[in-house]
Scaffold this motif. Structure first.
Motif, PDB file in Angstrom:
ATOM      1  N   TYR A  37      -8.370   4.245   9.236  1.00 39.82           N
ATOM      2  CA  TYR A  37      -8.531   3.173   8.255  1.00 39.82           C
ATOM      3  C   TYR A  37      -8.354   3.746   6.852  1.00 39.82           C
ATOM      4  O   TYR A  37      -8.723   4.882   6.576  1.00 39.82           O
ATOM      5  CB  TYR A  37      -9.892   2.474   8.384  1.00 39.82           C
ATOM      6  N   PRO A  38      -7.744   2.967   5.966  1.00 33.59           N
ATOM      7  CA  PRO A  38      -7.515   3.422   4.595  1.00 33.59           C
ATOM      8  C   PRO A  38      -8.655   3.016   3.677  1.00 33.59           C
ATOM      9  O   PRO A  38      -9.326   2.015   3.892  1.00 33.59           O
ATOM     10  CB  PRO A  38      -6.219   2.695   4.214  1.00 33.59           C
ATOM     11  N   ALA A  39      -8.891   3.823   2.658  1.00 38.41           N
ATOM     12  CA  ALA A  39      -9.934   3.527   1.669  1.00 38.41           C
ATOM     13  C   ALA A  39      -9.406   3.913   0.299  1.00 38.41           C
ATOM     14  O   ALA A  39      -9.291   5.101  -0.019  1.00 38.41           O
ATOM     15  CB  ALA A  39     -11.220   4.292   1.989  1.00 38.41           C
ATOM     16  N   ILE A  40      -9.060   2.922  -0.497  1.00 37.04           N
ATOM     17  CA  ILE A  40      -8.547   3.172  -1.845  1.00 37.04           C
ATOM     18  C   ILE A  40      -9.709   3.105  -2.828  1.00 37.04           C
ATOM     19  O   ILE A  40     -10.470   2.147  -2.846  1.00 37.04           O
ATOM     20  CB  ILE A  40      -7.473   2.146  -2.236  1.00 37.04           C
ATOM     21  N   ASN A  41      -9.840   4.155  -3.630  1.00 35.11           N
ATOM     22  CA  ASN A  41     -10.885   4.188  -4.650  1.00 35.11           C
ATOM     23  C   ASN A  41     -10.253   4.626  -5.960  1.00 35.11           C
ATOM     24  O   ASN A  41      -9.971   5.797  -6.161  1.00 35.11           O
ATOM     25  CB  ASN A  41     -12.011   5.148  -4.247  1.00 35.11           C
ATOM     26  N   HIS A  42     -10.019   3.672  -6.842  1.00 34.99           N
ATOM     27  CA  HIS A  42      -9.327   3.958  -8.092  1.00 34.99           C
ATOM     28  C   HIS A  42     -10.212   4.693  -9.098  1.00 34.99           C
ATOM     29  O   HIS A  42      -9.731   5.122 -10.141  1.00 34.99           O
ATOM     30  CB  HIS A  42      -8.805   2.657  -8.709  1.00 34.99           C
ATOM     31  N   HIS A  43     -11.507   4.836  -8.793  1.00 32.95           N
ATOM     32  CA  HIS A  43     -12.416   5.500  -9.715  1.00 32.95           C
ATOM     33  C   HIS A  43     -12.554   6.988  -9.429  1.00 32.95           C
ATOM     34  O   HIS A  43     -13.305   7.681 -10.089  1.00 32.95           O
ATOM     35  CB  HIS A  43     -13.797   4.835  -9.658  1.00 32.95           C
ATOM     36  N   GLN A  44     -11.829   7.489  -8.429  1.00 34.50           N
ATOM     37  CA  GLN A  44     -11.786   8.921  -8.146  1.00 34.50           C
ATOM     38  C   GLN A  44     -10.355   9.383  -8.390  1.00 34.50           C
ATOM     39  O   GLN A  44      -9.534   9.411  -7.481  1.00 34.50           O
ATOM     40  CB  GLN A  44     -12.207   9.198  -6.696  1.00 34.50           C
ATOM     41  N   PRO A  45     -10.016   9.765  -9.625  1.00 29.93           N
ATOM     42  CA  PRO A  45      -8.616  10.034  -9.963  1.00 29.93           C
ATOM     43  C   PRO A  45      -7.999  11.191  -9.189  1.00 29.93           C
ATOM     44  O   PRO A  45      -6.785  11.238  -9.004  1.00 29.93           O
ATOM     45  CB  PRO A  45      -8.674  10.350 -11.462  1.00 29.93           C
ATOM     46  N   ASP A  46      -8.796  12.144  -8.728  1.00 32.32           N
ATOM     47  CA  ASP A  46      -8.227  13.273  -8.001  1.00 32.32           C
ATOM     48  C   ASP A  46      -7.851  12.899  -6.568  1.00 32.32           C
ATOM     49  O   ASP A  46      -6.927  13.476  -5.997  1.00 32.32           O
ATOM     50  CB  ASP A  46      -9.220  14.443  -7.969  1.00 32.32           C
ATOM     51  N   THR A  47      -8.566  11.976  -5.966  1.00 34.69           N
ATOM     52  CA  THR A  47      -8.285  11.564  -4.583  1.00 34.69           C
ATOM     53  C   THR A  47      -8.437  10.053  -4.477  1.00 34.69           C
ATOM     54  O   THR A  47      -9.403   9.552  -3.911  1.00 34.69           O
ATOM     55  CB  THR A  47      -9.243  12.254  -3.595  1.00 34.69           C
ATOM     56  N   PRO A  48      -7.490   9.293  -5.041  1.00 30.85           N
ATOM     57  CA  PRO A  48      -7.677   7.838  -5.088  1.00 30.85           C
ATOM     58  C   PRO A  48      -7.413   7.113  -3.783  1.00 30.85           C
ATOM     59  O   PRO A  48      -7.792   5.967  -3.632  1.00 30.85           O
ATOM     60  CB  PRO A  48      -6.663   7.403  -6.151  1.00 30.85           C
ATOM     61  N   TYR A  49      -6.716   7.755  -2.836  1.00 36.79           N
ATOM     62  CA  TYR A  49      -6.346   7.051  -1.615  1.00 36.79           C
ATOM     63  C   TYR A  49      -6.672   7.946  -0.425  1.00 36.79           C
ATOM     64  O   TYR A  49      -6.019   8.964  -0.190  1.00 36.79           O
ATOM     65  CB  TYR A  49      -4.853   6.723  -1.649  1.00 36.79           C
ATOM     66  N   LEU A  50      -7.700   7.588   0.313  1.00 37.28           N
ATOM     67  CA  LEU A  50      -8.118   8.356   1.479  1.00 37.28           C
ATOM     68  C   LEU A  50      -7.818   7.559   2.736  1.00 37.28           C
ATOM     69  O   LEU A  50      -8.062   6.355   2.785  1.00 37.28           O
ATOM     70  CB  LEU A  50      -9.616   8.665   1.417  1.00 37.28           C
ATOM     71  N   ILE A  51      -7.294   8.232   3.733  1.00 31.37           N
ATOM     72  CA  ILE A  51      -7.034   7.609   5.022  1.00 31.37           C
ATOM     73  C   ILE A  51      -7.798   8.412   6.064  1.00 31.37           C
ATOM     74  O   ILE A  51      -7.491   9.584   6.301  1.00 31.37           O
ATOM     75  CB  ILE A  51      -5.535   7.607   5.347  1.00 31.37           C
ATOM     76  N   TYR A  52      -8.817   7.794   6.626  1.00 33.46           N
ATOM     77  CA  TYR A  52      -9.654   8.487   7.605  1.00 33.46           C
ATOM     78  C   TYR A  52      -9.096   8.268   9.013  1.00 33.46           C
ATOM     79  O   TYR A  52      -8.624   7.181   9.339  1.00 33.46           O
ATOM     80  CB  TYR A  52     -11.082   7.960   7.555  1.00 33.46           C
ATOM     81  N   ILE A  53      -9.188   9.319   9.828  1.00 32.91           N
ATOM     82  CA  ILE A  53      -8.884   9.163  11.240  1.00 32.91           C
ATOM     83  C   ILE A  53     -10.047   9.724  12.044  1.00 32.91           C
ATOM     84  O   ILE A  53     -10.775  10.602  11.584  1.00 32.91           O
ATOM     85  CB  ILE A  53      -7.565   9.853  11.651  1.00 32.91           C
ATOM     86  N   SER A  54     -10.222   9.198  13.231  1.00 28.88           N
ATOM     87  CA  SER A  54     -11.265   9.681  14.128  1.00 28.88           C
ATOM     88  C   SER A  54     -10.698   9.756  15.533  1.00 28.88           C
ATOM     89  O   SER A  54     -10.054   8.819  15.997  1.00 28.88           O
ATOM     90  CB  SER A  54     -12.472   8.736  14.107  1.00 28.88           C
ATOM     91  N   VAL A  55     -10.921  10.880  16.195  1.00 25.14           N
ATOM     92  CA  VAL A  55     -10.495  11.075  17.582  1.00 25.14           C
ATOM     93  C   VAL A  55     -11.746  11.369  18.404  1.00 25.14           C
ATOM     94  O   VAL A  55     -12.479  12.312  18.125  1.00 25.14           O
ATOM     95  CB  VAL A  55      -9.493  12.239  17.701  1.00 25.14           C
ATOM     96  N   ASP A  56     -11.984  10.530  19.396  1.00 24.38           N
ATOM     97  CA  ASP A  56     -13.218  10.621  20.180  1.00 24.38           C
ATOM     98  C   ASP A  56     -12.893  10.588  21.679  1.00 24.38           C
ATOM     99  O   ASP A  56     -12.912   9.528  22.300  1.00 24.38           O
ATOM    100  CB  ASP A  56     -14.150   9.465  19.813  1.00 24.38           C
TER     101      ASP A  56
END
Length: 274
Positions: A37-56
């Protein structure tokens, strides 16, 4: 072994079925799952777009099969994560393997093309005789976290600033516990920032510190830190600790300028920048 990967229905969190993967065996038996799932956070200029993955993967008696399932799920979910990344070429992006306390899971991600990230434990010693007078125009108020509605409002604010969403149960527990101090700082009725801090075992701990985007560059972060220092020193503690993400270079630089030094590091989310 023949492993079938299917997409179920959208989950209860609103994640679309294209982002969810189920591994089935030859007889339709469940072998494991993965999601992104993607998580865009424009208030963190160094890492504004995080895409998390989980393998279980499921607990399987055959370790080689379990590893094969993990690898197949990882390959599929990483393809989807790269597709999500391609939707926002304008943003710096990083794909993360969801944090697992289990060393085996961390080793799995780092055994791929992912690299380890770290959080830094930093410590500062408050100088003897330190005093601080809050500027007259700055107001400090405790956050009201006793009602569910107020906690939801606080979470909405928190989630626009920090990368990791706030857990409402954790917030409710903090609101009930007298050792947690959750404060907001303002001027002329406008919120500038806030913090959460607490004490244990002779240390003062800064849990969170935030500055509203429109108040950045005004020095309010130093005001908040000095206020916390003054509080801890008045209560007999001169050693302060906090934990910060190593990639949050702006925060690390701020804390170093205020006398914090690195004393420890912890493995966080393994990931890769794209």
């Amino acid at each position: 072994m023949n492993i079938q990967i299917i997409h179920p229905e959208a989950d209860q969190y609103g994640n679309s079925r294209e982002n969810i993967f189920i591994a089935l065996g030859e007889q339709g038996d469940y072998l494991g799952s993965a999601y992104t799932y993607p998580a865009i956070n424009h208030h963190q200029p160094d890492t504004p777009y995080l895409i998390y993955i989980s393998v279980d993967p499921a607990e399987l008696s055959d370790e080689i099969v379990q590893q094969e399932v993990s690898r197949e799920l990882f390959n599929q979910v990483l393809i989807r994560a790269r597709e999500l990344r391609a939707l926002r070429p304008d943003l710096t992006a990083r794909i993360y393997g969801e944090y697992q306390a289990d060393q085996k899971q961390r080793d799995f991600y780092i055994g791929t093309e992912f690299e380890a990230d770290y959080s830094i434990i930093m410590e500062a010693s408050i100088a003897e005789g330190f005093t601080y007078n809050l500027p007259e125009e700055i107001t400090v108020k405790p956050e009201d976290l006793h009602s569910a509605d107020r906690r939801i409002v606080y979470k909405e604010r928190y989630d626009t600033i920090f990368i990791t969403p706030l857990n409402l149960d954790t917030l409710a527990e903090q609101g009930r516990h007298p050792r947690f101090h959750n404060l907001s700082f303002g001027r002329d009725g406008r919120l500038l920032g806030g913090c959460t801090f607490w004490a244990a075992d002779g240390y003062g701990y800064i849990e969170t510190l935030y500055v509203m985007p429109e108040a950045r560059g005004t020095g309010i972060a130093k005001v908040i830190i000095n206020y916390i220092f003054d509080y801890f020193l008045a209560n007999g503690m001169n050693l302060i600790r906090l934990e910060v993400w190593e990639l949050n270079t702006r925060a690390v630089a701020l804390y170093r300028s205020l006398g914090f030094t690195r004393v420890e590091q912890k493995t966080m989310f393994p990931g890769i920048t794209l």
